[in-house]
Every structure is written in C-alpha cells, then in structure tokens.
Scaffold this active site. Structure first.
Site, PDB file in Angstrom:
ATOM      1  N   VAL A  85       0.900  -1.134   0.009  1.00 18.42           N
ATOM      2  CA  VAL A  85       0.144   0.101  -0.048  1.00 18.42           C
ATOM      3  C   VAL A  85       0.956   1.392  -0.009  1.00 18.42           C
ATOM      4  CG1 VAL A  85      -1.957   1.041   1.180  1.00 18.42           C
ATOM      5  CG2 VAL A  85      -1.533  -1.328   1.076  1.00 18.42           C
ATOM      6  N   GLY A 120       3.063  -4.966   8.296  1.00 17.62           N
ATOM      7  CA  GLY A 120       2.786  -3.624   7.913  1.00 17.62           C
ATOM      8  C   GLY A 120       1.489  -3.808   7.169  1.00 17.62           C
ATOM      9  N   ASP A 121       2.105  -3.282   5.802  1.00 16.82           N
ATOM     10  CA  ASP A 121       1.090  -2.795   4.745  1.00 16.82           C
ATOM     11  C   ASP A 121       1.480  -3.735   3.504  1.00 16.82           C
ATOM     12  OD1 ASP A 121       3.404  -1.500   4.358  1.00 16.82           O
ATOM     13  OD2 ASP A 121       2.276   0.065   3.373  1.00 16.82           O
ATOM     14  N   GLU A 122       2.187  -4.861   3.722  1.00 17.27           N
ATOM     15  CA  GLU A 122       2.736  -5.647   2.606  1.00 17.27           C
ATOM     16  C   GLU A 122       2.235  -6.940   2.460  1.00 17.27           C
ATOM     17  OE1 GLU A 122       7.001  -6.472   2.856  1.00 17.27           O
ATOM     18  OE2 GLU A 122       7.510  -4.379   2.539  1.00 17.27           O
TER      19      GLU A 122
END
Length: 286
Positions: A158, A199-201
């Site tokens: 993201v 996280g955002d992965e």
C-alpha cells in the site's frame, strides 16, 4: 500416532458408525456379563473417539446408545440389588458422566483447532501470516520440482499507507488493511494463498499460474482496490511485483527476496504500478 493419523483421514459418518457399533457390542457384553463386571472404562474409548473426531453431537449420540444399553442391563438386573432403583441410578450416573466427558472432549478439540487457526493467520486481516505462507510456498516449490509446472508469486504494498494513519487515525489504517486483504481474497482462487507479511505488505501464492494469468489477476485486484480507496477518501495507491517461476527457486527465501525486490522496484519508479518478471528469463529476453 499412526492411529490418530488413520482416524483423522476417516469421514465423520465412518467415525460415528464405528463408535456406535463398538458401543453396541459393549452393550451386548454388558448384558451377558450382568452387573458383577463393569465395562464402563471400555465405553470411554468410542465416546471419546466420536466426540474428538466427529464433534459434540456425535459424542452425545454415542452416549445415548450407551445409555440405552446401561438402562437395559439395569432393567434385567434390578433384582440383583437390595433396592431395584440402585441399578437405574448407576445407569443414570454413567450416562451423565459420559455426557460430560463428550462435552469436554469436543470443547477441547474445538478450542485446539481455534488456537491452531489463530497461529496460522494474521490477527487483524484474517489472511495467513508469514509462517503459514512460507510453509505453503515450500510445499509448492517441492510440487513444482516433481511435476514441472509453473507458479507465480505476487507482492502487494500500500503506497503512502502512513498518510492514512497520520491523517485519519489508526482505525482507518486498520480498515484499509482489512479491505486490502478481503479484496485480494475475493479475486483469487480457493487454492491461492493470501498472506499479510507485516505492515502493509501482502503476498499471493498462485499455483499453476503463468505470467499472463498472474498479471490479469493483479490488474483486477489493483483496480478494485483503487476504486475502494477513492470511495473512502484514502490517499493511497498500490504497487506490486509479480514473479513467475518457470523453474522452481532454490528456496523460499530466494522466492520471497525476488518478489520483494520487484515490488520495491515498482515503488522506486513512481509507485502505483506493477513490475513483472519470469524466472529464469527467456533466452530472447537476456
């Protein structure tokens, strides 16, 4: 261990039928022996098996059949006791005890299954976690070596996720992560593995998927994610790296490293884009 593996592979109807058959045989022996020799300990085995491998209802059903046998024996042997009610009381206590046992066994098995599931999934999004993804990737690499088929791995990130947290709060960031995971899962097959790696992965393992099919899937996912982000007013985009393995990589670490590098290459070149690679590269592309 081998017995547990054998039972785990059996269907629920098989387990229930086997438990009921064993309980019926024990009931027959109980009737032949009379009240002098108790076979209660042997009833525990089929009741436990039914509750553990087939669930609470199966355990209760097995208890009910055992209860019928106990009350039949009580009726036949009531004259053996100083008070005929003693035989029925003993049957009632047996039934109550085994019902409690079946309930506890089934509850423990369900709790154990829930704990295992929690250990395999990300608490926030419900996607698989990194450990589960690595296990699935290892299995897919080994399968590709045996059968020679291709598979693809995608890394999705993201862009500017921190802006959402900073401007809209962490609750909005959590909603964005959950929406990302749900959107990815909704656009892949049941055999594909979707994981949040931190996280955002996010990562997607796509067995038996070539480069063209993988790119089609990622385009569809990114389009829906961008539409959802615009509706919510989130200032984010999505970058991805896809690597298609014509020959399996030497290890899971190598597979993850290659996909991760592609994703970060996409981010370094302006974000909101997809980078794709086939490994090993075709001779004409060298």
């Amino acid at each position: 261990m081998w017995l547990n593996s054998f039972m785990e592979r059996r269907s629920r109807p098989f387990v229930v039928a086997a438990a009921l058959l064993l309980v019926s045989l024990l009931g027959l022996l109980d009737h032949l022996n009379g009240p002098d020799v108790s076979l209660l300990i042997f009833y525990v085995v089929p009741i436990f098996a039914a509750a553990w491998y087939a669930g609470r209802a199966a355990g209760f059903l097995t208890c009910a059949v055992a209860g019928l046998a106990w009350f039949a024996v009580a009726h036949a042997s009531a004259g053996h006791f100083s008070n005929p009610l003693i035989a029925y009381w003993n049957a009632f206590v047996r039934l109550g005890s085994t019902l409690i046992l079946a309930h506890l066994v089934a509850s423990f098995r369900r709790s154990l299954a829930q704990e295992r599931e929690l250990a395999r999934t990300d608490y926030l999004t419900g996607a698989f976690n990194g450990r589960s993804f690595a296990e699935a990737a290892e299995a897919e690499i080994n399968r590709a070596r045996r059968h020679g088929h291709v598979f693809s791995v995608a890394f999705l990130d993201v862009d500017d996720f921190k802006l959402v947290n900073d401007r809209l709060g962490h609750s909005a960031g959590d909603r964005l992560l959950r929406l990302t995971a749900d959107t990815v899962r909704a656009n892949v097959r049941a055999v594909d593995v979707v994981a949040r790696l931190g996280g955002d992965e996010f990562a997607v393992l796509m067995p038996e998927t070539d480069d063209r099919a993988a790119q089609v899937v990622l385009r569809r996912i990114r389009r829906q994610l961008l539409e959802a982000a615009r509706r919510e007013g989130w200032p984010v985009t999505f970058s991805a790296g896809i690597i298609t393995w014509v020959e399996p990589p030497p290890s899971v670490d190598e597979m993850l490293r290659a996909a991760d590098e592609l994703m970060y290459t996409a981010k370094r070149h302006g974000k909101d884009t997809v980078r794709h690679e086939v490994s090993p590269r075709p001779a004409h592309a060298a």
